[in-house]
Design a protein around this motif. Structure first.
Motif, mmCIF file in Angstrom:
data_model
loop_
_atom_site.group_PDB
_atom_site.id
_atom_site.type_symbol
_atom_site.label_atom_id
_atom_site.label_comp_id
_atom_site.label_asym_id
_atom_site.label_seq_id
_atom_site.Cartn_x
_atom_site.Cartn_y
_atom_site.Cartn_z
ATOM 1 N N GLY A 75 0.786 -1.231 0.000
ATOM 2 C CA GLY A 75 0.000 0.000 0.000
ATOM 3 C C GLY A 75 0.816 1.279 0.000
ATOM 4 O O GLY A 75 0.270 2.370 0.014
ATOM 5 N N ALA A 76 2.140 1.135 -0.009
ATOM 6 C CA ALA A 76 3.018 2.309 0.045
ATOM 7 C C ALA A 76 3.414 2.741 -1.364
ATOM 8 O O ALA A 76 3.128 2.074 -2.351
ATOM 9 C CB ALA A 76 4.259 2.001 0.873
ATOM 10 N N GLY A 77 4.107 3.852 -1.421
ATOM 11 C CA GLY A 77 4.503 4.445 -2.685
ATOM 12 C C GLY A 77 5.607 3.702 -3.402
ATOM 13 O O GLY A 77 6.187 2.733 -2.901
ATOM 14 N N VAL A 78 5.879 4.196 -4.603
ATOM 15 C CA VAL A 78 6.874 3.612 -5.501
ATOM 16 C C VAL A 78 7.846 4.715 -5.907
ATOM 17 O O VAL A 78 7.449 5.872 -6.080
ATOM 18 C CB VAL A 78 6.176 3.052 -6.761
ATOM 19 C CG1 VAL A 78 7.180 2.645 -7.823
ATOM 20 C CG2 VAL A 78 5.268 1.885 -6.401
ATOM 21 N N THR A 79 9.091 4.359 -6.051
ATOM 22 C CA THR A 79 10.067 5.233 -6.690
ATOM 23 C C THR A 79 10.691 4.428 -7.813
ATOM 24 O O THR A 79 10.939 3.233 -7.666
ATOM 25 C CB THR A 79 11.128 5.767 -5.701
ATOM 26 O OG1 THR A 79 11.907 6.768 -6.344
ATOM 27 C CG2 THR A 79 12.026 4.679 -5.175
ATOM 28 N N GLY A 80 10.888 5.082 -8.947
ATOM 29 C CA GLY A 80 11.453 4.352 -10.065
ATOM 30 C C GLY A 80 12.065 5.267 -11.091
ATOM 31 O O GLY A 80 11.716 6.448 -11.179
ATOM 32 N N VAL A 81 12.982 4.690 -11.860
ATOM 33 C CA VAL A 81 13.647 5.456 -12.910
ATOM 34 C C VAL A 81 13.825 4.569 -14.144
ATOM 35 O O VAL A 81 14.138 3.384 -14.026
ATOM 36 C CB VAL A 81 15.001 6.026 -12.437
ATOM 37 C CG1 VAL A 81 15.995 4.928 -12.102
ATOM 38 C CG2 VAL A 81 15.580 6.979 -13.456
#
Length: 116
Positions: free
Chosen positions: A55-61
């Motif tokens: 349920g938490a956020g995502v960081t991506g590149v």
């Protein structure tokens, strides 16, 4: 081929009012951002994404020959911050349009910076 007065354009986009489930699906976000890069005429080199828990956020590149696209999401705030930097003939605006269609934010604020 599109020619620009500066080597690159850097779009900083705030997406507000995005459905929270769209901002937690790390696989879908990676696929959407990869497709967005290709829609902009960019060449994808690699991708790295991380979800911070259930349920938490995502960081991506997405690393590109032409630079990068990144995302940081806060599903609890229905918010995503996107960073789209491309140089050469790639068109970052097309990537932004693709992601706006995919994530359907209620509002979008974009700052464009000419780089170089």
């Amino acid at each position: 081929m599109t020619v620009h007065a500066t080597p690159g354009r850097h779009l900083l986009a705030d997406f507000r009012g995005v459905a929270a489930d769209l901002l937690t699906d790390v696989q879908a976000l990676e696929e959407q951002m990869t497709a967005a890069a290709r829609a902009a005429g960019a060449r994808v080199l690699s991708a790295h994404f991380h979800r911070f828990g259930e349920g938490a956020g995502v960081t991506g590149v997405i690393m590109l020959s032409e630079s990068h696209i990144s995302i940081h999401s806060w599903p609890e705030h229905r918010f995503a911050a996107l960073d789209i930097f491309m140089c050469g003939a790639a068109q970052p605006e097309l990537a932004l349009d693709f992601l706006q269609s995919a994530l359907a934010p209620e509002s979008v604020h974009v700052t464009t910076v000419a780089r170089g």
